[in-house]
Design a protein around this motif. Structure first.
Motif, mmCIF file in Angstrom:
data_model
loop_
_atom_site.group_PDB
_atom_site.id
_atom_site.type_symbol
_atom_site.label_atom_id
_atom_site.label_comp_id
_atom_site.label_asym_id
_atom_site.label_seq_id
_atom_site.Cartn_x
_atom_site.Cartn_y
_atom_site.Cartn_z
ATOM 1 N N VAL A 146 0.861 -1.179 0.000
ATOM 2 C CA VAL A 146 0.000 0.000 0.000
ATOM 3 C C VAL A 146 0.901 1.235 0.000
ATOM 4 O O VAL A 146 1.803 1.357 0.830
ATOM 5 C CB VAL A 146 -0.931 0.026 1.224
ATOM 6 N N LYS A 147 0.663 2.138 -0.944
ATOM 7 C CA LYS A 147 1.476 3.348 -1.044
ATOM 8 C C LYS A 147 1.276 4.228 0.190
ATOM 9 O O LYS A 147 0.212 4.189 0.818
ATOM 10 C CB LYS A 147 1.066 4.146 -2.285
ATOM 11 N N PRO A 148 2.246 5.056 0.532
ATOM 12 C CA PRO A 148 2.022 6.074 1.564
ATOM 13 C C PRO A 148 0.807 6.927 1.206
ATOM 14 O O PRO A 148 0.679 7.390 0.065
ATOM 15 C CB PRO A 148 3.311 6.891 1.536
ATOM 16 N N GLY A 149 -0.085 7.092 2.141
ATOM 17 C CA GLY A 149 -1.331 7.793 1.880
ATOM 18 C C GLY A 149 -2.431 6.907 1.329
ATOM 19 O O GLY A 149 -3.587 7.333 1.233
ATOM 20 N N GLY A 150 -2.085 5.658 0.972
ATOM 21 C CA GLY A 150 -3.065 4.731 0.425
ATOM 22 C C GLY A 150 -3.881 4.055 1.516
ATOM 23 O O GLY A 150 -3.649 4.244 2.716
ATOM 24 N N TRP A 151 -4.810 3.216 1.075
ATOM 25 C CA TRP A 151 -5.804 2.644 1.985
ATOM 26 C C TRP A 151 -5.809 1.118 1.938
ATOM 27 O O TRP A 151 -5.663 0.520 0.873
ATOM 28 C CB TRP A 151 -7.199 3.150 1.622
ATOM 29 N N LEU A 152 -6.022 0.539 3.115
ATOM 30 C CA LEU A 152 -6.281 -0.891 3.263
ATOM 31 C C LEU A 152 -7.686 -1.042 3.829
ATOM 32 O O LEU A 152 -7.986 -0.500 4.899
ATOM 33 C CB LEU A 152 -5.260 -1.509 4.212
ATOM 34 N N GLY A 153 -8.546 -1.717 3.089
ATOM 35 C CA GLY A 153 -9.922 -1.926 3.534
ATOM 36 C C GLY A 153 -10.129 -3.369 3.965
ATOM 37 O O GLY A 153 -9.974 -4.292 3.155
ATOM 38 N N ILE A 154 -10.478 -3.566 5.229
ATOM 39 C CA ILE A 154 -10.642 -4.904 5.812
ATOM 40 C C ILE A 154 -12.090 -5.115 6.211
ATOM 41 O O ILE A 154 -12.714 -4.246 6.830
ATOM 42 C CB ILE A 154 -9.753 -5.054 7.068
ATOM 43 N N MET A 155 -12.614 -6.283 5.873
ATOM 44 C CA MET A 155 -13.932 -6.691 6.366
ATOM 45 C C MET A 155 -13.790 -8.039 7.048
ATOM 46 O O MET A 155 -13.386 -9.031 6.435
ATOM 47 C CB MET A 155 -14.960 -6.785 5.237
ATOM 48 N N THR A 156 -14.090 -8.082 8.327
ATOM 49 C CA THR A 156 -14.121 -9.316 9.106
ATOM 50 C C THR A 156 -14.937 -9.032 10.357
ATOM 51 O O THR A 156 -14.913 -7.908 10.872
ATOM 52 C CB THR A 156 -12.704 -9.789 9.493
ATOM 53 N N ARG A 157 -15.667 -9.998 10.847
ATOM 54 C CA ARG A 157 -16.451 -9.783 12.069
ATOM 55 C C ARG A 157 -15.520 -9.651 13.265
ATOM 56 O O ARG A 157 -14.698 -10.525 13.513
ATOM 57 C CB ARG A 157 -17.425 -10.936 12.292
ATOM 58 N N TRP A 158 -15.653 -8.545 13.989
ATOM 59 C CA TRP A 158 -14.797 -8.329 15.155
ATOM 60 C C TRP A 158 -15.279 -9.195 16.312
ATOM 61 O O TRP A 158 -16.476 -9.378 16.533
ATOM 62 C CB TRP A 158 -14.843 -6.870 15.591
ATOM 63 N N LEU A 159 -14.319 -9.691 17.058
ATOM 64 C CA LEU A 159 -14.613 -10.408 18.298
ATOM 65 C C LEU A 159 -14.783 -9.376 19.410
ATOM 66 O O LEU A 159 -13.824 -8.703 19.795
ATOM 67 C CB LEU A 159 -13.478 -11.378 18.623
ATOM 68 N N THR A 160 -16.001 -9.236 19.906
ATOM 69 C CA THR A 160 -16.288 -8.208 20.909
ATOM 70 C C THR A 160 -16.864 -8.762 22.203
ATOM 71 O O THR A 160 -17.027 -8.019 23.170
ATOM 72 C CB THR A 160 -17.288 -7.172 20.343
ATOM 73 N N ASP A 161 -17.179 -10.062 22.235
ATOM 74 C CA ASP A 161 -17.821 -10.642 23.421
ATOM 75 C C ASP A 161 -17.243 -12.026 23.688
ATOM 76 O O ASP A 161 -17.651 -13.011 23.056
ATOM 77 C CB ASP A 161 -19.342 -10.707 23.206
ATOM 78 N N ASP A 162 -16.302 -12.108 24.607
ATOM 79 C CA ASP A 162 -15.679 -13.400 24.915
ATOM 80 C C ASP A 162 -16.687 -14.415 25.441
ATOM 81 O O ASP A 162 -16.547 -15.622 25.201
ATOM 82 C CB ASP A 162 -14.568 -13.209 25.946
ATOM 83 N N THR A 163 -17.700 -13.956 26.149
ATOM 84 C CA THR A 163 -18.658 -14.887 26.740
ATOM 85 C C THR A 163 -19.494 -15.590 25.682
ATOM 86 O O THR A 163 -20.042 -16.659 25.944
ATOM 87 C CB THR A 163 -19.584 -14.161 27.734
ATOM 88 N N ALA A 164 -19.607 -14.990 24.498
ATOM 89 C CA ALA A 164 -20.402 -15.589 23.419
ATOM 90 C C ALA A 164 -19.539 -16.333 22.405
ATOM 91 O O ALA A 164 -20.068 -16.842 21.414
ATOM 92 C CB ALA A 164 -21.219 -14.503 22.718
ATOM 93 N N PHE A 165 -18.236 -16.406 22.653
ATOM 94 C CA PHE A 165 -17.333 -16.976 21.658
ATOM 95 C C PHE A 165 -17.682 -18.421 21.318
ATOM 96 O O PHE A 165 -17.696 -18.805 20.147
ATOM 97 C CB PHE A 165 -15.888 -16.890 22.160
ATOM 98 N N ALA A 166 -17.978 -19.234 22.316
ATOM 99 C CA ALA A 166 -18.227 -20.661 22.075
ATOM 100 C C ALA A 166 -19.418 -20.884 21.140
ATOM 101 O O ALA A 166 -19.400 -21.803 20.318
ATOM 102 C CB ALA A 166 -18.447 -21.380 23.397
ATOM 103 N N SER A 167 -20.432 -20.050 21.249
ATOM 104 C CA SER A 167 -21.644 -20.229 20.438
ATOM 105 C C SER A 167 -21.662 -19.335 19.195
ATOM 106 O O SER A 167 -22.603 -19.419 18.405
ATOM 107 C CB SER A 167 -22.884 -19.932 21.283
ATOM 108 N N TRP A 168 -20.665 -18.519 19.005
ATOM 109 C CA TRP A 168 -20.614 -17.554 17.907
ATOM 110 C C TRP A 168 -20.591 -18.271 16.566
ATOM 111 O O TRP A 168 -19.754 -19.137 16.325
ATOM 112 C CB TRP A 168 -19.364 -16.701 18.086
ATOM 113 N N HIS A 169 -21.491 -17.901 15.660
ATOM 114 C CA HIS A 169 -21.561 -18.564 14.358
ATOM 115 C C HIS A 169 -20.272 -18.394 13.568
ATOM 116 O O HIS A 169 -19.861 -19.272 12.803
ATOM 117 C CB HIS A 169 -22.746 -18.016 13.550
#
Length: 209
Positions: A146-169
């Motif tokens: 990525v050039k200086p000033g350029g952009w990296l666009g990422i799409m992924t579901r963030w892990l925000t709740d450890d208590t729900a991790f086991a059942s998370w789809h």
């Protein structure tokens, strides 16, 4: 256990459904045991079940979560690559249609990193980084291409709740082997020189300083 992103020492996080996960205290990546990862054939078998066609309006709406905020930040005529485009490179088509030339790369469906340009104005990576077996390698590639000033666009579901991790789809997909938190992107920003824009789960836009 060595973290697959930052190589710090990680601790056991959880064991569920016969899968063992670790959490890195440095970069906050959660990742599956490196010796228990799916084979390339197992991965392709799972990916081939997806029906993501470039002309599917629903799929395009899904990808617009990243495409729309990214395109507002790109200069006219910017060019890039969709990294991990899959068998139906819809995002590349959407960007090309809007005047942003976009190459494609995928280790299974569009291989050949050597044919890509040295640097780009943008790199997109949608529903890919949760599959990475060696994320340090790909993030080095992003930082270099990525050039200086350029952009990296990422799409992924963030892990925000450890208590729900086991059942998370998202966890239950056998090819999803590492899980990202906002803190992980912030760590990468500090280490590699990205300005991090958390536009909302599941999208983060990162500008190269």
């Amino acid at each position: 256990m060595e973290c697959t992103l930052c190589q710090a020492s990680a601790a056991t996080f959880m064991q569920v459904d016969g899968r063992e996960y670790f959490r890195c205290p440095c970069c906050q990546l959660t990742f599956e045991h490196p010796q228990k990862l799916p084979t390339p054939d197992e991965e392709k078998g799972q990916y081939d079940l997806h029906e993501n066609r470039p002309d599917d309006p629903g799929y395009r709406t899904f990808l617009s979560q990243l495409a729309a905020p990214l395109m507002t930040r790109l200069a006219p005529g910017a060019s890039g690559v969709d990294f991990g485009c899959g068998p139906g490179p819809a995002l590349a088509a959407m960007l090309n249609e809007n005047g942003f030339a976009c190459d494609t790369y995928d280790p299974i469906y569009a291989p050949g990193l050597s044919r890509l340009a040295a640097q780009y104005d943008f790199v997109t990576c949608t529903e890919v980084i949760e599959h990475l077996h060696q994320p340090a390698r790909e993030w080095t590639w992003f930082a270099e291409h990525v050039k200086p000033g350029g952009w990296l666009g990422i799409m992924t579901r963030w892990l925000t709740d450890d208590t729900a991790f086991a059942s998370w789809h998202y966890r239950r997909d056998p090819t999803h082997v590492c899980f990202w938190q906002p803190a992980t992107f912030e760590w990468l920003g500090r280490q590699q020189g990205w300005e991090v824009h958390l536009t909302g789960n599941p999208v983060v836009l990162m500008q190269k300083r």
